[in-house]
Scaffold this active site. Structure first.
Site, PDB file in Angstrom:
ATOM      1  CG  HIS A   1      24.715  31.451 -15.974  1.00 56.13           C
ATOM      2  ND1 HIS A   1      24.577  31.197 -14.624  1.00 56.13           N
ATOM      3  CD2 HIS A   1      23.858  30.599 -16.597  1.00 56.13           C
ATOM      4  CE1 HIS A   1      23.692  30.215 -14.435  1.00 56.13           C
ATOM      5  NE2 HIS A   1      23.248  29.838 -15.623  1.00 56.13           N
TER       6      HIS A   1
ATOM      7  CG  ASP B   1      27.506  29.522 -12.853  1.00 56.82           C
ATOM      8  OD1 ASP B   1      27.650  30.756 -12.960  1.00 56.82           O
ATOM      9  OD2 ASP B   1      26.950  28.981 -11.885  1.00 56.82           O
TER      10      ASP B   1
END
Length: 466
Positions: free
Chosen positions: A297, A274
């Site tokens: 991410h 993430d």
């Protein structure tokens, strides 16, 4: 005549007495055997204990008030450190002792692995407290071994502390794999869907309502969810940490901050499934420098404005960092229907390597397919991109400015941006929607889709947003 004989006789006896005692002293010294003086310094042991052995007879060492005063080794409070025994109570007792000692140190020693349950380490404590991890700390292995009475939202919590440091050369192992594999997690169901069932997963380390914090030198692996979370904290310094989790581990943000200010995150490596760093509502005065991020991410502000909430973020700098093999580079993400503002954001001197969306503002952030446009949105303004260079994945445009229909983005500035495709041909058209701004120098690829000036409606309605 008689007196002379008496004098000679006395002289004779005197000489014999002196000669006798001289010979006696001489023979006493000659016959005496000298022993070397006994040393008051302890002799070294005959051999070092085997690696991992606490000491003779496998008993933990006793506390010595004359050695390292203020250092509270968890073994002295009953911790075993075999990776299986529940050492929670020993950690709590060591914490209580260190908490009451000025500049006290709770020591997690090297070469031991300690399993502890979900625990809240509570202050206030005396200043300068150090939680020093040189060994390994781990939770129970997965949700089935997690006691039902314990919170599944968090593992180690530090609450109401001031001038506390979490540091060391050891490892915090979140043992997250069984949590990631819960059927409810993203990508676990058929065709990437999710399935019903319990889904709570613990944040590995959370600081809550604490100030003047330092986190330094640690390695964190395989967190079940967020690795670090700072809520309602002021003056936070994070430096030289190493966070790793697989690229497909869900919701394993490296560092998440919420309602925090004066935060410094420096010289660290983060790879996960993430955001490497995520900045939530209520954050201001944040400096992020020399981070190596990826896979993951990228570095994100948001998401903000969910459930029609008000969000305020300002004075954020991300600089001198490398972002590689990530879904996004630097991103601002907000939901439709929110309010508030994101302003005063600087992204400077960033190197991208094979990043899918190097520069992104997304005011239509949504986790499902049925999100509707709102009549309000979080205002995004005063965003500076400078010195951003490297390569991108051509599946998406290298620059993406998707701003709200009702609340446009304003004062976006680009300077010295050079982004080339990692493979394939250059994508020539960055994406813009209702985005106002300018560029101070030519960019690669060229950006011609930004609107000039500022819409009057924004200038009239932006006062008092935050």
């Amino acid at each position: 005549m008689a007196s002379m004989r008496l004098t000679l006789l006395l002289l004779f006896f005197t000489l014999n007495f002196v000669m006798f005692h001289s010979q006696a002293r001489y023979h006493y010294h000659k016959k005496r055997k000298h022993s070397p003086p006994t040393s008051q310094i302890s002799q070294p042991p005959s051999g070092a204990p085997a690696a991992g052995a606490p000491g003779p007879s496998n008993q933990p060492p006793k506390a010595d008030p004359n050695v390292n005063p203020g250092v509270f080794d968890v073994r002295n409070f009953g911790a075993v450190g075999d990776g299986m025994t529940d050492d929670t109570e020993a950690f709590k007792a060591a914490w209580d002792a260190a908490c009451q000692f000025e500049s006290g140190v709770l020591l997690v020693p090297k070469s031991y692995s300690f399993m502890i349950q979900s625990t809240i380490f509570t202050g206030p404590c005396k200043g300068g407290l150090v939680f020093k991890v040189d060994g390994t700390v781990m939770p129970p292995d997965g949700p089935e071994l997690w006691p039902s009475k314990n919170s599944k939202h968090q593992w180690l919590v530090f609450y109401r502390l001031d001038e506390m440091s979490l540091q060391g050369g050891g490892e915090i192992n979140g043992r997250g794999e069984k949590w990631w594999n819960l059927p409810c997690k993203p990508h676990r169901g058929p065709n990437g869907s999710t399935l019903p069932g319990p889904c709570d997963s613990p944040v590995a380390i959370r600081f809550f309502m604490s100030n003047n914090l330092t986190v330094q030198g640690l390695k964190i692996i395989d967190s079940p969810q967020f690795n670090f979370r700072f809520d309602k904290c002021t003056n936070v310094h994070v430096e030289s940490i190493h966070i790793t989790a697989p690229a497909l581990s869900p919701n394993t943000d490296g560092i998440h901050i919420e309602n925090a200010n004066n935060v410094r995150i420096y010289d660290s490596t983060i790879s996960n499934g993430d955001d490497c760093v995520s900045i939530g509502s209520g954050c201001y005065d944040v400096d992020i420098r020399n981070i190596t991020c990826g896979p993951g991410h990228g570095i994100s502000i948001g998401s903000l404005g969910n459930h029609n909430s008000r969000a305020c973020v300002s004075n954020i700098t991300v600089r001198d960092s490398v972002i590689k093999n990530t879904d996004n580079g630097v991103r601002i993400k907000t939901w439709q229907g929110g309010s508030g503002a994101v302003s005063g954001i600087t992204f400077d001197n960033l190197h991208m390597e094979n990043v899918r969306n190097p520069i992104m503002i997304d005011q239509f952030y949504c986790l499902t397919k049925d999100c509707k446009n709102g009549s309000s949105a979080v205002l995004v303004s005063d965003i500076q991109y400078s010195g951003i260079k490297g390569t991108y994945d051509i599946r998406s445009p290298p620059m993406h400015f998707a701003c709200s229909d009702s609340v446009p983005c304003t004062n976006i500035t680009l300077s010295d941006v050079e982004l080339l495709p990692a493979k394939g041909e250059m994508v020539l058209d960055p994406f813009c929607w209702n985005a106002y701004g300018d560029f101070e120098a030519l960019t690669i690829p060229p950006v011609s889709c930004l609107l000039a000036g500022n819409p009057r409606s924004i200038l009239e309605n932006s006062l008092g947003l935050c």
